[in-house]
Design a protein around this motif. Structure first.
Motif, PDB file in Angstrom:
ATOM      1  N   LYS A  50       0.984  -1.288  -0.061  1.00  0.00           N
ATOM      2  CA  LYS A  50      -0.112  -0.118  -0.091  1.00  0.00           C
ATOM      3  C   LYS A  50       0.870   1.116  -0.051  1.00  0.00           C
ATOM      4  O   LYS A  50       0.468   2.192  -0.698  1.00  0.00           O
ATOM      5  CB  LYS A  50      -0.836  -0.027   1.097  1.00  0.00           C
ATOM      6  CG  LYS A  50      -2.011  -1.033   1.145  1.00  0.00           C
ATOM      7  CD  LYS A  50      -3.086  -0.970   2.194  1.00  0.00           C
ATOM      8  CE  LYS A  50      -3.949  -1.920   2.010  1.00  0.00           C
ATOM      9  NZ  LYS A  50      -4.988  -1.626   3.281  1.00  0.00           N
ATOM     10  N   GLU A  51       2.093   1.398   0.866  1.00  0.00           N
ATOM     11  CA  GLU A  51       2.797   2.516   0.835  1.00  0.00           C
ATOM     12  C   GLU A  51       3.441   2.724  -0.515  1.00  0.00           C
ATOM     13  O   GLU A  51       3.754   3.543  -1.056  1.00  0.00           O
ATOM     14  CB  GLU A  51       3.894   2.064   1.848  1.00  0.00           C
ATOM     15  CG  GLU A  51       4.843   3.198   1.972  1.00  0.00           C
ATOM     16  CD  GLU A  51       4.344   4.606   2.690  1.00  0.00           C
ATOM     17  OE1 GLU A  51       4.711   5.687   2.293  1.00  0.00           O
ATOM     18  OE2 GLU A  51       3.023   4.424   3.029  1.00  0.00           O
ATOM     19  N   GLY A 103       2.264   1.764  -3.228  1.00  0.00           N
ATOM     20  CA  GLY A 103       1.241   2.263  -4.443  1.00  0.00           C
ATOM     21  C   GLY A 103       1.198   4.037  -4.046  1.00  0.00           C
ATOM     22  O   GLY A 103       0.985   4.521  -4.993  1.00  0.00           O
ATOM     23  N   ARG A 104       0.985   4.300  -2.829  1.00  0.00           N
ATOM     24  CA  ARG A 104       0.842   5.671  -2.701  1.00  0.00           C
ATOM     25  C   ARG A 104       2.129   6.447  -3.207  1.00  0.00           C
ATOM     26  O   ARG A 104       1.782   7.551  -3.783  1.00  0.00           O
ATOM     27  CB  ARG A 104       0.803   6.011  -1.030  1.00  0.00           C
ATOM     28  CG  ARG A 104      -0.747   5.479  -0.700  1.00  0.00           C
ATOM     29  CD  ARG A 104      -1.020   6.079   0.858  1.00  0.00           C
ATOM     30  NE  ARG A 104      -0.158   5.419   1.775  1.00  0.00           N
ATOM     31  CZ  ARG A 104      -0.169   4.475   2.496  1.00  0.00           C
ATOM     32  NH1 ARG A 104      -1.463   3.837   2.192  1.00  0.00           N
ATOM     33  NH2 ARG A 104       0.680   4.149   3.410  1.00  0.00           N
ATOM     34  N   ARG A 105       3.286   5.840  -2.828  1.00  0.00           N
ATOM     35  CA  ARG A 105       4.688   6.555  -3.401  1.00  0.00           C
ATOM     36  C   ARG A 105       4.655   6.584  -5.099  1.00  0.00           C
ATOM     37  O   ARG A 105       5.075   7.688  -5.571  1.00  0.00           O
ATOM     38  CB  ARG A 105       5.601   6.013  -2.689  1.00  0.00           C
ATOM     39  CG  ARG A 105       5.898   5.970  -1.279  1.00  0.00           C
ATOM     40  CD  ARG A 105       7.293   5.662  -0.883  1.00  0.00           C
ATOM     41  NE  ARG A 105       7.460   5.936   0.563  1.00  0.00           N
ATOM     42  CZ  ARG A 105       8.680   5.712   1.186  1.00  0.00           C
ATOM     43  NH1 ARG A 105       9.759   5.378   0.531  1.00  0.00           N
ATOM     44  NH2 ARG A 105       8.675   5.855   2.577  1.00  0.00           N
ATOM     45  N   ARG A 106       4.239   5.634  -5.609  1.00  0.00           N
ATOM     46  CA  ARG A 106       4.303   5.458  -7.093  1.00  0.00           C
ATOM     47  C   ARG A 106       3.213   6.419  -7.603  1.00  0.00           C
ATOM     48  O   ARG A 106       3.478   7.164  -8.512  1.00  0.00           O
ATOM     49  CB  ARG A 106       4.028   4.061  -7.360  1.00  0.00           C
ATOM     50  CG  ARG A 106       3.866   4.148  -8.864  1.00  0.00           C
ATOM     51  CD  ARG A 106       3.847   2.601  -9.300  1.00  0.00           C
ATOM     52  NE  ARG A 106       4.236   2.561 -10.865  1.00  0.00           N
ATOM     53  CZ  ARG A 106       3.781   1.197 -11.599  1.00  0.00           C
ATOM     54  NH1 ARG A 106       3.760   0.008 -11.042  1.00  0.00           N
ATOM     55  NH2 ARG A 106       4.151   1.323 -12.860  1.00  0.00           N
ATOM     56  N   ALA A 107       2.169   6.409  -6.815  1.00  0.00           N
ATOM     57  CA  ALA A 107       1.084   7.619  -7.544  1.00  0.00           C
ATOM     58  C   ALA A 107       1.806   8.858  -7.363  1.00  0.00           C
ATOM     59  O   ALA A 107       1.142   9.897  -8.043  1.00  0.00           O
ATOM     60  CB  ALA A 107      -0.105   7.426  -6.721  1.00  0.00           C
ATOM     61  N   ALA A 108       2.588   9.234  -6.305  1.00  0.00           N
ATOM     62  CA  ALA A 108       2.926  10.578  -5.954  1.00  0.00           C
ATOM     63  C   ALA A 108       3.992  11.022  -6.787  1.00  0.00           C
ATOM     64  O   ALA A 108       4.224  12.136  -7.298  1.00  0.00           O
ATOM     65  CB  ALA A 108       3.163  10.950  -4.246  1.00  0.00           C
TER      66      ALA A 108
END
Length: 1529
Positions: free
Chosen positions: A688-689, A691-696
Motif C-alpha cells: 500500500k505504501e 502504491g501511494r509513493r508511486r502515485a505521488a
C-alpha cells in the motif's frame, strides 16, 4: 562399529549369480607326505560344502579316505591359514578374494586352498612349511557350543574375532564386537546376499537381522523393533547406521524416493550436533534416539519419526580436559571458508573457552574439513537451504562467544562488569540484540515483589552460572528445533489420518553405560536409562519366557539371572526414590547438595543397592548391574532445575533475528501462525505504501521503498518458512541432478502433528518461561516421562536384540581382550553384566518356536491326518512319526514348543508335502485333460471312418457302373467297327474287279486308332503333365523355404505366395483375411515429465528410457557392467582399489553384479559382468538354453522363437483361445524334436496352431533363467506393489533397463506379438489379462521353490506386472495406428487439393533444377506430391480436418519442408500452391517467384529426428519402388 571377514577387497560376484551356473572350478594344492600332483582342479557345484570338496579331491588324487583331511584357506595378508569347517561353502570364500585370484587360484596371488592330513584327534598333521592352525571348531551360534562356560564363550568369540568374524549369534540375539576399524563388508552386494534369507542360513551379519525384521514385519503385519545395547564405545551408533542403510535399501529395490534420502541424511546431521569425542569413544552419542521407520503394507517407506532423549547439555560448558565438545563446533571452525569465517566472526578453536582442553591439538584437521562438507550435503538432503544453514551457524558462533564473556568487579564495587568489549560487540551482532540489554541480562537479575520490581546484581558465581545456562539453553533449543524440522521433512501426509494404518520398524540407539573418574548428574540419568533397557531385555528373554513355560506346565528347570528391579526402584520408585527426593530438595531454597546427600543416606542406608560413603566425601555409590559406580553430589540440584532466567528470555525475544525468536518460542505452532499473520499484514502495508509513493512520485523500485533487510517482508517469509519452503530446482554442488525434496510445504496442521509426536522431547515451557508462583518441572521428571513413553512404544513391537561389546579399552585397532588391571578382563566384564552366559543357556535349552494348537493345525494341516483335530494327541503322533526327539519339543496345555532346528525341519517337510500334492493335482488334471482330448479325437475318428466308408462304398458302386458302361460300350464299339469294316470290304469288292485292285494297290498305312482310344490317350498325357507341374511347384516351394534360398527371390514374391496360401486356407475355413497390422513405433517413458515421447524409427516398443533416474546418472556399459552413480551414506570400500569410499561421496555401482568402485577406477575394470553373455553363433540346442547363447549380432532374437511367433501371427491371430487351448501331445513332441534338431527343415503349416502356441510357452518355461531373470524377480514384484499407477509403470520400465540385451530384445518381440494377439480379442478371446495369466509363469518366476505357498501368493503380482507391459504397449500401438490413419486422411486431402490447384493453374512446374531426380517412378506428379503431403501432415498428428492441416506450417516443426524439396524436386512455388502463400512466407520469408531449392534450403532449419520419423512413416504407410539417385552435387 564395523564388520569384516578378512579381506581387503570385495568382488562383483555373489551366490545368487553363481547358483545360475551349474559348475565352478576350484584349484586345490595338496600338502601331503605322499607324492601327489602339485595342483588338483575340481569341478564342483556352487553350493558344494567343504566335506564334498575334500571327498572329490581325495577321489581325484587317489588318497586313503579312511584318514581325516582338512581344507585350509590361505590368504595373502600375513600368510594366515584358516581351516574351513565341513559345513562351510568354499565358493563363498572365493567370492571374497581379489578378482585376479577368483577364476584361477595361482599361489603367486596369495589366495588358494590347501588339502592337508588331519590327526585322529582333530589336529592337523604336520605339513611342510605350513603355519600352525588352531583345532578349535568355529561356531556361528554360541548355542552350538557343547560346553557352556564363560571360558568357552570367550574363546569362541576370540577365535571368530581374530578370523575377522566380529558377528556371532546367540540364537536370535546378535553379538557384535567393535574392532575400532572399518571392514569392507557393508557394500550393496551384502544387502543383496542377505535379502530374504532366514536367520542363521548365512554367516552372522547385522544385515541379516535387518532383513529378518523387515520380512517378519511384512509377513506377520506386526511392528518390529531392534534394541541396541552396550557400553559407551561399543559401536551402537554405527550399528544403528548400518541397520538404517540396510532397511532403506530393502525398501527401495532400485526405485527410491525422497523419504529414504531424508532418512539417510538425518543421521549425519544429528551425529554432528549430538556426538562428541570422549575418553572411551571417538564418536560417542551424547543423547539417546529412537528412529521409527514407517512402511506401507507393501514394504515401501512412507515416512519416519526421530525421537531424542536427554541431550547432555553440560558438555557444552564443562567436561574432562581430555575430551572434546560436540563435533559441529570443530567442523565449523576448521572447515569454514574465509567468507564464512568473516560472516560468523569465527576464531581459532583454541581461542574459545568452551573448547579448551589439555594439550589442545587437532591432528585430524583434514578429516574435520571433509566432515564439514559432508554435513553441508546432509543438511541439504533433509531440506535445509543456504539461509537456514547460515542461521544455524550464526547461533553456534554466538554460543562459543558466550563462553568468552568474562566478569570483573565494577569500580564502585556494587556489581559486575562484563567484557571484553569486542566479544560483547560480536555477540550482540550475532544475536542481533542491543549491547546494553545484553550486558544488563548477563550481570543483573530482576526480582518481582508485591508492588514493584527489584534489580539485583549477580555475584561472580551466579553470573557465570547464568551465562552458562544461557549457552546450554540456546544449544538445547537449537537441537530441538533441528529434530523438529527433520521430523517434518520425514512426515507423510497420510500419517495425519487416523484411518490409515501402517507398519513400522523402530531402532533404539540408547546411551552407553558410563563410568568416568568423575560421574555427575548426567551419568546418573544415563545409567538409569540403561537399567530400564536392561530390565526390558530380561523381561523378554528370561522372565516372560520362563513364566510361559510354567503356565503351560512343561518340564523346565528355571535358570537364575540377576534381576535389576531393585536398583530401578531405588532410583525412581515413589515416594523414596532418589529422583523424587532430588525434586523435593530442588524446590527448597534452603536446601544444598550436602543436605540432599544426607537425605539419601538417611532413607536408604539399609538398601543393598545403595552404598554410603564416608562422612566427609560428597558422593554416594549405587550397585548397578554392571557393578558399583560412585557419583559426585556436586551440582545435582542445580542441573536438575536448569532453566533460563526471565531476563535472558526477554533479551532473546527482543532480537531482530526471527530465527532467534523462534528458538525461544514456547509453542512452535503458535509462533508459526503468528509469523504468517505478521508477515502477511506487513506485506500488505508495504505494498500500500508503495502504491501511494508511486502515485505521488512516479515509478519506483521496490528496493528503493523497502530495503532488503531482516525486517523486509519477503525476508520475513523466508525466515518463518525457510525450513519448509524448498526449492525444487536447487542443485547440489558438483552434481547435475536435482535435489529431491518434500513436495508439501509446512502448515500449522502438519507442524501440530509433529509437535504432538515429540512433545515429551521438547524443552518444557516452564524452563523457558518460569512462573514466579508455579515451580518448573525438573529435568529428572521430564527424563523419566520420556523414557517411560519410549519403553511403551518399544513394548508394543516384536523386539530384536543386538549386544555391542568393546574389544579393548584403549581403542586399539583390531585388538582383543585388553586388561585394565592384572586380573580383570574388559571383555569378560561386559559378558558378565550383560548376562551373556545365562542368555545363551536359556536360548539353548528353551524353545524358540511356539504355536497354539489351532495355529499348529492351520499351518501344518497338510501333514496331519484328514480326521485329525487340534487335539494334543494328534500333534504328538505327528511329531513322533517324523522322528523328532523328546527333548526337541514339548506339548503344553495350549501350545506346542519346538526348537528352531525342528521347526525348520517341520517347515521343510511341509513344503515337500505341498509340492507332492501339487504334482498329484497336476497329474490328475493333465490326465483328465488328455482323456477329454482322447475322447474327442476318438469320436471324431469314428465319424470320419463312418463317412469315409460310406463315401468309399458309393464310389465303388459308381466306379463299377462306369466301368461296366465303358466296357460294354467298348465291346459294342468294337463289334460295330468290325462289322463296318467287313461291310466296307464287301462293298468295295463288289464295285471293283480283281484287275483294278491289282493295279491300284498301294503300300499299306499304319492302322489308325479309333476315336475313343485317341481321347483316352490324350487324357493320360494331360494327367502326366499335371503331375510334372505339381512336382515342379513342390520343388520350388521347398527351395523358397530352404535356408540357402536364392537371394534374387524378392519379398514381394514370397509375400504373394504366402498371401495366396493364407487366402486358400481362409477360404477353406470359411473366414476372410484379417486386416494388415504394422508394428508401431516406440513411445519410451520420459522419467522427468511422467509422459511418453515419440522416438525415431530405430527405437523399439520397449525402448530403454534415455533419461536418467532423478537419483542416479545415466547408465553406461563397460564390459557388460551397468553402472550408475549414487551417494554413499555409510563408509564403504572400492572393489577394485580397496580404498575407502567416504560418506556423501559419489560411487559407481553395477546394478547387475553390485560391483562398487570410484569413478577413477572405472578404467581398471578387467572382468566382465557376471550377467553378461559373449556374442556367438547359436548352438545346436534351441530349448532349455540361456537366451544369450541363442542370440548374436546375426540373430538378435532366437531363431526358433521368431519362427513360431511369425507363424502364429500369419495364421493364428483369429483362432479362438489361441494360447488358452493346447494341441496334440504327440504332435507337440514331434515338432519339438524337429525344431530341436534342425529347425530349418520344419514346416509349421503341417501342424495345428495350438501345437505351435504350446511350444512357444514351453520354450519360455524351459529357460534356465527366465526371460525377466531371477535376479530381478523381487524388484518387479516390488514395483507392482507401489501405490500409484504412474509409479508402478515407471518402476517396471526402470527394471527393464537392467535386463541383459538378449533378454530385452526377446521380451520386446514377445510383447509386440502379444499386443497383436490382444488386438484381435474380438475373434480370439485373448485379452491382455488372459495373456498375462498365461505368460506370467513362463517369463517371470521365482527361483525359490521350497515354499510353494509364498510362490502362490506372488501369482497375482507377476500377472499384474506382465499385464502392465502388454496394456502399455497396446496403448502405444493404438495411438500409433490412430496417427497413421490421420496421416492417410491428410494425404488424400492434400492430393485432392493439389489436383484441383494444378487443374486451375496455367504455370508449369520446373523440376530440372533439383539436385535429386526420380527414376522408375511409375506414377504422376500427384503421386510425388501425395508423399510430400504426408510429410507436411506428419509433425502435426494431433490436428484433424482440412482447415487445420496447412496453417500449422508456421510451427518450428515445419523445418522438414526443405529436405522434402530437395528429395522430390518441389520448388518454392509448388509449396505456395499446396500450403498458401501466407503460410510459406511466414516460415521461409518472401522469396522471388523462381527461387531455387538451395535458396529455400538456406532459410530452413532441418531436424534429423523429424526426417527420420518422416521416412519411417512413409515406409509404414505407403511402400513404393521409388529409387532416388544423386545426379548433381
Amino acid at each position: 562399529m564395523s564388520v569384516s571377514d578378512g579381506v581387503t577387497r570385495t568382488t562383483s560376484l555373489d551366490m545368487d549369480q553363481l547358483q545360475q551356473r551349474q559348475t565352478v572350478f576350484l584349484q586345490i594344492y595338496p600338502r601331503l607326505p605322499q607324492d601327489t600332483a602339485a595342483c588338483c582342479t575340481l569341478q564342483v557345484s556352487p553350493r558344494a560344502t567343504t566335506a564334498t570338496v575334500i571327498q572329490n579331491a581325495g577321489a581325484t588324487l587317489g588318497l586313503d579316505m579312511t584318514r581325516h583331511y582338512a581344507l585350509l584357506e590361505v590368504r595373502q595378508d600375513g600368510g594366515a591359514e584358516r581351516m574351513l569347517r565341513h559345513s562351510e561353502i568354499p565358493v563363498e570364500r572365493v567370492l571374497l578374494w581379489p578378482p585376479g585370484a577368483r577364476n584361477q587360484h595361482p599361489q603367486e596371488e596369495g589366495y588358494y586352498f590347501i588339502l592337508q592330513a588331519q590327526g585322529s584327534g582333530g589336529d592337523l598333521g604336520s605339513g611342510t612349511g605350513g603355519s600352525e592352525v588352531s583345532s578349535l571348531e568355529e561356531y556361528d551360534d554360541l548355542c552350538s557350543l557343547s560346553t557352556l562356560t564363560e571360558d568357552t564363550i570367550l574363546a569362541a568369540l576370540r577365535q571368530r574375532f581374530y578370523k575377522h568374524n566380529i558377528y556371532t549369534y546367540a540364537s536370535g540375539i546378535l553379538v557384535a564386537i567393535n574392532p575400532f576399524k572399518f571392514l569392507p563388508i557393508y557394500n550393496p552386494k551384502y544387502v543383496k546376499m542377505y535379502n530374504d534369507q532366514p536367520l542363521g542360513k548365512l554367516s552372522p551379519h547385522i544385515f541379516a537381522v535387518a532383513d529378518v525384521a523387515f520380512h517378519t514385519m511384512l509377513k506377520q503385519q506386526e511392528n518390529q523393533c531392534v534394541v541396541i545395547s552396550g557400553e559407551s564405545g561399543s559401536g551402537k551408533t554405527q550399528s544403528a547406521n548400518f541397520l538404517i542403510h540396510c532397511l532403506t535399501a530393502l525398501s527401495q529395490k532400485g526405485y527410491s524416493s525422497g523419504v529414504e534420502r531424508t532418512i539417510l541424511g538425518a543421521g549425519p546431521v544429528l551425529e554432528a550436533f549430538g556426538n562428541a569425542k570422549t575418553a572411551q569413544n571417538n564418536h560417542s552419542s551424547r543423547f539417546g534416539k529412537f528412529i521409527q521407520v514407517n512402511y506401507l503394507e507393501s514394504g515401501v517407506v512412507r515416512g519416519a519419526v526421530v525421537e531424542k532423549y536427554f541431550l547432555e547439555k553440560c558438555r557444552l560448558v564443562f567436561r574432562d580436559r581430555s575430551e572434546r565438545n560436540y563435533h559441529v563446533f570443530y567442523y565449523l571452525l576448521v572447515g569454514a571458508s574465509k567468507e564464512e569465517q568473516r560472516e560468523f566472526s569465527l576464531l581459532h578453536p583454541e581461542d574459545y573457552a568452551y573448547l579448551q582442553q589439555e594439550d589442545f591439538n587437532l591432528e585430524d584437521a583434514e578429516d574435520l574439513r571433509c566432515e564439514f562438507k559432508r554435513l553441508h550435503q546432509a543438511m541439504e538432503m533433509v531440506g535445509f537451504l543456504v539461509p537456514t544453514k547460515k542461521q544455524i551457524f550464526s547461533v553456534l558462533s554466538a554460543i562459543l562467544y558466550l563462553g568468552n564473556v568474562t566478569y570483573s568487579q565494577s569500580e564502585d564495587g556494587q556489581g559486575l562488569e562484563a567484557g571484553p568489549a569486542d566479544v560483547l560487540y560480536t555477540l550482540s551482532d550475532l544475536l542481533e540484540v542491543k549491547q546494553e540489554l545484553l550486558v544488563e541480562a548477563l550481570t543483573k537479575r530482576k526480582l518481582m515483589m508485591a508492588n514493584n520490581t527489584v534489580v539485583l546484581h549477580y555475584t561472580l558465581d551466579e553470573a557465570v552460572t547464568a551465562r552458562d545456562s544461557m549457552a546450554k539453553s540456546l544449544y538445547s533449543s537449537l537441537f530441538d528445533w533441528i529434530v523438529l524440522h527433520i521430523n517434518h521433512a520425514l512426515l507423510n501426509r497420510r500419517d495425519m489420518e487416523e484411518a490409515v494404518s501402517c507398519l513400522s520398524i523402530g531402532i533404539l540407539d540408547i546411551f552407553g553405560f558410563e563410568d568416568f573418574q568423575t560421574n555427575s548428574f548426567e551419568q546418573f540419568c544415563i545409567n538409569y536409562s540403561i537399567e530400564k533397557v536392561h530390565y526390558y531385555f530380561h523381561q523378554h528373554v528370561f522372565t516372560l519366557e520362563q513364566e510361559e513355560y510354567q503356565e503351560e506346565g512343561i518340564s523346565w528347570s528355571p535358570i537364575d539371572y540377576k534381576d535389576n528391579l531393585g536398583c530401578i526402584h531405588l532410583i525412581s520408585q515413589k515416594p523414596t526414590g532418589l529422583f523424587h527426593i532430588l525434586d523435593e530438595e530442588s524446590n527448597l531454597s534452603q536446601s544444598t547438595d550436602n543436605t540432599l546427600l544426607e537425605k539419601f543416606k538417611q532413607l536408604h542406608h539399609d538398601n543393598p543397592y545403595f552404598v554410603p560413603t564416608t562422612v566427609m566425601e560428597p558422593a554416594f555409590i549405587i550397585q548397578h548391574f554392571t557393578g558399583t559406580i560412585k557419583y559426585q553430589i556436586k551440582d545435582f540440584r542445580e542441573k536438575n532445575t536448569d532453566h533460563m532466567r526471565p531476563e535472558i528470555v526477554s533479551l532473546l525475544r527482543s532480537s531482530q533475528r526471527a530465527f532467534m525468536r523462534q528458538l525461544i518460542g514456547s509453542d512452535p505452532v503458535a509462533f508459526f501462525r503468528w509469523g504468517i499473520l505478521r508477515s502477511t499484514i506487513h506485506i500488505i502495508a508495504v505494498f500500500k505504501e508503495a502504491g501511494r509513493r508511486r502515485a505521488a512520485a512516479g515509478t519506483l523500485l521496490f528496493k528503493d521503498i523497502y530495503p532488503l533487510s531482516l525486517t523486509c517482508p519477503i525476508r520475513a517469509f523466508q525466515v518463518y518458512l525457510h525450513l519448509s519452503v524448498f526449492s525444487p530446482h536447487r542443485k547440489t554442488k558438483g552434481s547435475k541432478r536435482k535435489q529431491l525434496i518434500p513436495k508439501n510445504l509446512m502448515n500449522s496442521r502438519s507442524l501440530k502433528h509433529i509437535v504432538g509426536l515429540t512433545r515429551h522431547d521438547l524443552t518444557p515451557r516452564s524452563l523457558l518461561h518460569p512462573h514466579p508462583r508455579n515451580q518448573p518441572s525438573s529435568i529428572s521428571a521430564q527424563f523419566q516421562a520420556s523414557l517411560n513413553q519410549l519403553l511403551e512404544t518399544v513394548g508394543r513391537a516384536e523386539p530384536f536384540f543386538i549386544h555391542c561389546i568393546r574389544s579393548n579399552a584403549e581403542k586399539n585397532l583390531y585388538h582383543f581382550n585388553a586388561f585394565t588391571d592384572v586380573t580383570v578382563c574388559v571383555f569378560l566384564q561386559q559378558m558378565r553384566y550383560t548376562g551373556m552366559l545365562e542368555t545363551v543357556r536359556i536360548r539353548k535349552s528353551g524353545y524358540n518356536a511356539k504355536f497354539t494348537f489351532k495355529e499348529f493345525q492351520e499351518k501344518f494341516k497338510v501333514l496331519l491326518p484328514k480326521e485329525a483335530t487340534s487335539a494334543p494327541k494328534d500333534i504328538a503322533n505327528l511329531l513322533q512319526k517324523m522322528g523328532l526327539g523328546q527333548s526337541t519339543y514339548q506339548i503344553g496345555k495350549t501350545k506346542v514348543f519346538l526348537k528352531e532346528r525342528e521347526r525348520q525341519h517341520l517347515q521343510d517337510t511341509l513344503n515337500k508335502e505341498v509340492m507332492r500334492h501339487i504334482v498329484i493335482l497336476q497329474r490328475w488334471f493333465r490326465a483328465c485333460l488328455i482323456r477329454r482330448h482322447f475322447l474327442c479325437k476318438k469320436d471324431a475318428a469314428i465319424r470320419i471312418q463312418r463317412c469315409w466308408l460310406a463315401f468309399r462304398a458309393d464310389n465303388r458302386c459308381l466306379a463299377a457302373t462306369v466301368i461296366q458302361a465303358a466296357w460294354r460300350g467298348s465291346q459294342e464299339r468294337t463289334d460295330y467297327l468290325r462289322m463296318r469294316n467287313s461291310v466296307k470290304k464287301m462293298q468295295n469288292f463288289k464295285l471293283q474287279g480283281p484287275d483294278t485292285k491289282a493295279e491300284g494297290e498301294k503300300p499299306a498305312t499304319p492302322p489308325q486308332l479309333p476315336p475313343k482310344t485317341q481321347s483316352t490317350h490324350q487324357y493320360q498325357t494331360q494327367h502326366q503333365r499335371n503331375l510334372e507341374r505339381t512336382e515342379l511347384r513342390r520343388r520350388q516351394h521347398s527351395e523358397e523355404h530352404s535356408p540357402n534360398r536364392s537371394p534374387e527371390t524378392g519379398p514381394e514374391v514370397n509375400g504373394q505366395k504366402a498371401s495366396q496360401r493364407n487366402t486358400e486356407m481362409e477360404k477353406r475355413e470359411g473366414r476372410g483375411s484379417p486386416p494388415p497390422l504394422n508394428r508401431p513405433l516406440s513411445f519410451p517413458l520420459d522419467a522427468k515429465a511422467g509422459r511418453y515421447c515419440m522416438l525415431h524409427s530405430h527405437s523399439s516398443p520397449l525402448s530403454r528410457s534415455p533419461h536418467s533416474s532423478p537419483l542416479t546418472s545415466p547408465l553406461w556399459y563397460p564390459l557388460g557392467h551397468m553402472f550408475s552413480t549414487y551417494q554413499v551414506n555409510i563408509r564403504q570400500s572400492c572393489d577394485l582399489c580397496g580404498f575407502y569410499i567416504w560418506v556423501m561421496e559419489k560411487a559407481y555401482m553395477c546394478s547387475a553384479c553390485k560391483l562398487i568402485c570410484h569413478k577413477k577406477c572405472l578404467s581398471k575394470i578387467i572382468t566382465d559382468c557376471s550377467t553378461r553373455c559373449d556374442d556367438g553363433e547359436p548352438g545346436c540346442l534351441h530349448f532349455g538354453v540361456q537366451v544369450c547363447v541363442l542370440t548374436s549380432k546375426t540373430y538378435p532374437i532366437p531363431m526358433v522363437l521368431l519362427m513360431m511367433l511369425e507363424h502364429v501371427e500369419m495364421n493364428g491371430l483369429y483362432t479362438e483361445g489361441l494360447y488358452r487351448k493346447s494341441g496334440s501331445a504327440s504332435h507337440a513332441r514331434e515338432l519339438h524334436q524337429l525344431l530341436e534338431i534342425n529347425p530349418e527343415t520344419a514346416t509349421l503349416e503341417n501342424y495345428s496352431i495350438h501345437t505351435v502356441t504350446g511350444l512357444v510357452k514351453r520354450w519360455f518355461r524351459e529357460l534356465p533363467d527366465p526371460l525377466l531373470t531371477y535376479r530381478l524377480y523381487k524388484d518387479f514384484l516390488h514395483a507392482v506393489e507401489l501405490p500409484e499407477q504412474s509409479e508402478r509403470l515407471r518402476a517396471v520400465y526402470q527394471k527393464l533397463d537392467e535386463l541383459p540385451s538378449a533378454n530385452f530384445k526377446t521380451l520386446e518381440r514377445l510383447v509386440f506379438h502379444l499386443v497383436r494377439v490382444a488386438k484381435e480379442e474380438e475373434h480370439n478371446r485373448m485379452s491382455a489379462n488372459s495373456l498375462a495369466i498365461v505368460f506370467a509363469p513362463c517369463i517371470l518366476r521365482s527361483q525359490d521353490t521350497t515354499d510353494p505357498f509364498l510362490v502362490m501368493k506372488d501369482v497375482s503380482k507377476t500377472t499384474t506386472c506382465v499385464e502392465i507391459l502388454i496394456s502399455e504397449q497396446f496403448r502405444r500401438y493404438t495411438e500409433k495406428m490412430k496417427d497413421i490413419t490421420e496421416l492417410e486422411y491428410a494425404e488424400a486431402l492434400a492430393v485432392n487439393q493439389l489436383k484441383l490447384k494444378r487443374q486451375n493453374t496455367v504455370r508449369t512446374v520446373s523440376l530440372h533444377r533439383t539436385p535429386y531426380c526420380c527414376h522408375e517412378v511409375g506414377s504422376t506428379e500427384s503421386s510425388i506430391m501425395s508423399l510430400y503431403a504426408v510429410a507436411l501432415r506428419f509433425p502435426f498428428t494431433g490436428t484433424k480436418g482440412p482447415k487445420k492441416a496447412f496453417p500449422l506450417l508456421q510451427s518450428p516443426m515445419a523445418a522438414s519442408f526443405t529436405p522434402l524439396q530437395l528429395m522430390f524436386g518441389i520448388t518454392h512455388d509448388d509449396l505456395r500452391l499446396v500450403c498458401g502463400c501466407s503460410a510459406m512466407e511466414a516460415y521461409f520469408g518472401k522469396l522471388p517467384m523462381n527461387s531455387s531449392c538451395a535458396d529455400v534450403a538456406s532459410r530452413g532449419k532441418w531436424n534429423s529426428v523429424v526426417s527420420t520419423q518422416w521416412s519411417r512413416s512413409v515406409s509404414l504407410l505407403r511402400p513404393t519402388t521409388l529409387r532416388l539417385s544423386r545426379c548433381c552435387s
